[in-house]
Design a protein around this motif. Structure first.
Motif, PDB file in Angstrom:
ATOM      1  N   LYS A 288      14.321  64.071  -4.219  1.00 21.11           N
ATOM      2  CA  LYS A 288      13.852  64.704  -5.446  1.00 21.11           C
ATOM      3  C   LYS A 288      14.702  65.923  -5.761  1.00 21.11           C
ATOM      4  O   LYS A 288      15.232  66.575  -4.879  1.00 21.11           O
ATOM      5  N   GLU A 289      14.756  66.203  -7.036  1.00 21.73           N
ATOM      6  CA  GLU A 289      15.486  67.380  -7.513  1.00 21.73           C
ATOM      7  C   GLU A 289      14.829  68.649  -6.965  1.00 21.73           C
ATOM      8  O   GLU A 289      13.605  68.741  -6.872  1.00 21.73           O
ATOM      9  N   PHE A 290      15.656  69.634  -6.594  1.00 23.23           N
ATOM     10  CA  PHE A 290      15.106  70.906  -6.141  1.00 23.23           C
ATOM     11  C   PHE A 290      14.832  71.770  -7.365  1.00 23.23           C
ATOM     12  O   PHE A 290      15.744  72.156  -8.088  1.00 23.23           O
ATOM     13  N   ASN A 291      13.559  72.035  -7.598  1.00 23.27           N
ATOM     14  CA  ASN A 291      13.153  72.928  -8.677  1.00 23.27           C
ATOM     15  C   ASN A 291      11.846  73.589  -8.254  1.00 23.27           C
ATOM     16  O   ASN A 291      11.292  73.283  -7.194  1.00 23.27           O
ATOM     17  N   SER A 292      11.361  74.505  -9.059  1.00 24.26           N
ATOM     18  CA  SER A 292      10.164  75.261  -8.671  1.00 24.26           C
ATOM     19  C   SER A 292       8.939  74.359  -8.513  1.00 24.26           C
ATOM     20  O   SER A 292       8.136  74.551  -7.607  1.00 24.26           O
ATOM     21  N   ARG A 293       8.796  73.366  -9.367  1.00 25.68           N
ATOM     22  CA  ARG A 293       7.650  72.446  -9.261  1.00 25.68           C
ATOM     23  C   ARG A 293       7.675  71.693  -7.933  1.00 25.68           C
ATOM     24  O   ARG A 293       6.692  71.676  -7.196  1.00 25.68           O
ATOM     25  N   ASN A 294       8.812  71.082  -7.625  1.00 28.09           N
ATOM     26  CA  ASN A 294       8.912  70.297  -6.398  1.00 28.09           C
ATOM     27  C   ASN A 294       8.824  71.171  -5.155  1.00 28.09           C
ATOM     28  O   ASN A 294       8.274  70.753  -4.132  1.00 28.09           O
ATOM     29  N   ALA A 295       9.346  72.397  -5.232  1.00 26.17           N
ATOM     30  CA  ALA A 295       9.244  73.316  -4.098  1.00 26.17           C
ATOM     31  C   ALA A 295       7.780  73.643  -3.807  1.00 26.17           C
ATOM     32  O   ALA A 295       7.344  73.605  -2.655  1.00 26.17           O
ATOM     33  N   LEU A 296       7.014  73.942  -4.845  1.00 24.53           N
ATOM     34  CA  LEU A 296       5.594  74.249  -4.652  1.00 24.53           C
ATOM     35  C   LEU A 296       4.845  73.046  -4.083  1.00 24.53           C
ATOM     36  O   LEU A 296       4.073  73.176  -3.125  1.00 24.53           O
ATOM     37  N   LEU A 297       5.071  71.869  -4.643  1.00 25.87           N
ATOM     38  CA  LEU A 297       4.400  70.660  -4.158  1.00 25.87           C
ATOM     39  C   LEU A 297       4.776  70.362  -2.706  1.00 25.87           C
ATOM     40  O   LEU A 297       3.926  69.945  -1.907  1.00 25.87           O
ATOM     41  N   THR A 298       6.030  70.611  -2.352  1.00 30.14           N
ATOM     42  CA  THR A 298       6.482  70.367  -0.991  1.00 30.14           C
ATOM     43  C   THR A 298       5.805  71.300   0.004  1.00 30.14           C
ATOM     44  O   THR A 298       5.394  70.870   1.087  1.00 30.14           O
ATOM     45  N   VAL A 299       5.683  72.563  -0.359  1.00 26.80           N
ATOM     46  CA  VAL A 299       5.022  73.525   0.532  1.00 26.80           C
ATOM     47  C   VAL A 299       3.566  73.116   0.756  1.00 26.80           C
ATOM     48  O   VAL A 299       3.081  73.090   1.889  1.00 26.80           O
ATOM     49  N   TYR A 300       2.861  72.787  -0.318  1.00 27.99           N
ATOM     50  CA  TYR A 300       1.465  72.371  -0.163  1.00 27.99           C
ATOM     51  C   TYR A 300       1.343  71.065   0.610  1.00 27.99           C
ATOM     52  O   TYR A 300       0.432  70.890   1.422  1.00 27.99           O
ATOM     53  N   ALA A 301       2.264  70.137   0.385  1.00 24.62           N
ATOM     54  CA  ALA A 301       2.243  68.865   1.122  1.00 24.62           C
ATOM     55  C   ALA A 301       2.489  69.103   2.607  1.00 24.62           C
ATOM     56  O   ALA A 301       1.785  68.533   3.460  1.00 24.62           O
ATOM     57  N   ALA A 302       3.451  69.947   2.929  1.00 22.62           N
ATOM     58  CA  ALA A 302       3.752  70.245   4.335  1.00 22.62           C
ATOM     59  C   ALA A 302       2.551  70.886   5.018  1.00 22.62           C
ATOM     60  O   ALA A 302       2.214  70.549   6.159  1.00 22.62           O
ATOM     61  N   PHE A 303       1.898  71.799   4.326  1.00 23.09           N
ATOM     62  CA  PHE A 303       0.719  72.464   4.887  1.00 23.09           C
ATOM     63  C   PHE A 303      -0.399  71.450   5.144  1.00 23.09           C
ATOM     64  O   PHE A 303      -1.022  71.449   6.200  1.00 23.09           O
ATOM     65  N   ALA A 304      -0.639  70.562   4.178  1.00 25.70           N
ATOM     66  CA  ALA A 304      -1.675  69.543   4.336  1.00 25.70           C
ATOM     67  C   ALA A 304      -1.333  68.604   5.497  1.00 25.70           C
ATOM     68  O   ALA A 304      -2.215  68.258   6.305  1.00 25.70           O
ATOM     69  N   LEU A 305      -0.090  68.195   5.600  1.00 22.14           N
ATOM     70  CA  LEU A 305       0.317  67.304   6.696  1.00 22.14           C
ATOM     71  C   LEU A 305       0.167  68.003   8.049  1.00 22.14           C
ATOM     72  O   LEU A 305      -0.260  67.384   9.029  1.00 22.14           O
ATOM     73  N   ALA A 306       0.509  69.290   8.100  1.00 21.65           N
ATOM     74  CA  ALA A 306       0.366  70.048   9.349  1.00 21.65           C
ATOM     75  C   ALA A 306      -1.100  70.136   9.775  1.00 21.65           C
ATOM     76  O   ALA A 306      -1.397  70.210  10.967  1.00 21.65           O
ATOM     77  N   LYS A 307      -1.997  70.109   8.802  1.00 21.76           N
ATOM     78  CA  LYS A 307      -3.439  70.141   9.101  1.00 21.76           C
ATOM     79  C   LYS A 307      -3.993  68.742   9.362  1.00 21.76           C
ATOM     80  O   LYS A 307      -5.179  68.585   9.612  1.00 21.76           O
ATOM     81  N   GLY A 308      -3.122  67.713   9.283  1.00 23.66           N
ATOM     82  CA  GLY A 308      -3.557  66.349   9.550  1.00 23.66           C
ATOM     83  C   GLY A 308      -4.266  65.685   8.379  1.00 23.66           C
ATOM     84  O   GLY A 308      -4.998  64.709   8.563  1.00 23.66           O
ATOM     85  N   GLU A 309      -4.056  66.198   7.180  1.00 25.39           N
ATOM     86  CA  GLU A 309      -4.723  65.634   5.996  1.00 25.39           C
ATOM     87  C   GLU A 309      -3.902  64.482   5.420  1.00 25.39           C
ATOM     88  O   GLU A 309      -2.684  64.432   5.570  1.00 25.39           O
ATOM     89  N   ASP A 310      -4.590  63.569   4.768  1.00 27.43           N
ATOM     90  CA  ASP A 310      -3.951  62.417   4.135  1.00 27.43           C
ATOM     91  C   ASP A 310      -3.580  62.788   2.705  1.00 27.43           C
ATOM     92  O   ASP A 310      -4.455  63.019   1.864  1.00 27.43           O
ATOM     93  N   LEU A 311      -2.288  62.828   2.424  1.00 30.07           N
ATOM     94  CA  LEU A 311      -1.830  63.204   1.079  1.00 30.07           C
ATOM     95  C   LEU A 311      -2.294  62.225   0.014  1.00 30.07           C
ATOM     96  O   LEU A 311      -2.427  62.588  -1.154  1.00 30.07           O
ATOM     97  N   MET A 312      -2.559  60.999   0.395  1.00 31.15           N
ATOM     98  CA  MET A 312      -2.992  59.992  -0.579  1.00 31.15           C
ATOM     99  C   MET A 312      -4.405  60.290  -1.100  1.00 31.15           C
ATOM    100  O   MET A 312      -4.807  59.756  -2.123  1.00 31.15           O
TER     101      MET A 312
END
Length: 180
Positions: free
Chosen positions: A1-25
């Protein structure tokens, strides 16, 4: 994905959720606290159709908090910055987001939330298109119980109808002290 502010924010939240063992789906809503209205226009640009919950308080509460800070802190950069922050919230409020065309704006008044939290939260859930769950009546930060900031005292009930009455009493005391 393109690096931009939207994708950066979504990536940070996704990484945090994955680290907590949450299902992104299972995720359908990203709830992000921007703190100040001036941060909303970039979000509106990155997320067309953005829903914004603007949280406001009675301005008298800010004045009472400033008096508390003044008593606890000497005149310092912290006190000046805090005073400026509360002053801006009181004067500017949500002005910067009122005229943004591509957002859906709701205003949440903290004092009304305390008067009838279940009703306010159910209406918010309806607006967001999610199911209300009783866990929403519990105040948490990252899954841990949260009972306010350093200026909060004796919070027993997270949602307390008497909280606004107490804030008004404190404001009246502050006003009386100023006259003396």
């Amino acid at each position: 994905k393109e690096f931009n502010s939207r994708n950066a924010l979504l990536t940070v939240y996704a990484a945090f959720a994955l680290a907590k063992g949450e299902d992104l789906m299972n995720k359908s809503i990203l709830l992000h606290q921007a703190h100040l209205s001036e941060y909303v226009p970039p979000f509106a640009k990155d997320f067309p159709g953005l829903k914004v919950i603007a949280c406001v308080r009675d301005p008298r509460v800010y004045a009472s908090k400033l008096n508390i800070y003044h008593k606890k802190l000497s005149l310092s950069k912290t006190l000046i910055s805090t005073s400026y922050f509360y002053f801006r919230l009181t004067i500017d409020g949500i002005d910067q987001i009122i005229n943004i065309n591509n957002i859906d704006l709701r205003v949440n008044i903290l004092e009304k939330l305390h008067q009838n939290p279940k009703m306010v939260l159910q209406k918010m859930c309806d607006w967001l298109g999610i199911d209300y769950h009783p866990i929403m009546m519990k105040s948490t930060w990252n899954g841990k119980e949260w009972r306010g900031d350093s200026l909060s005292k004796d919070i027993i009930n997270i949602f307390d109808e008497g909280r606004y009455s107490l804030a008004k009493k404190n404001w009246k005391k502050d006003k009386e002290r100023e006259r003396d």
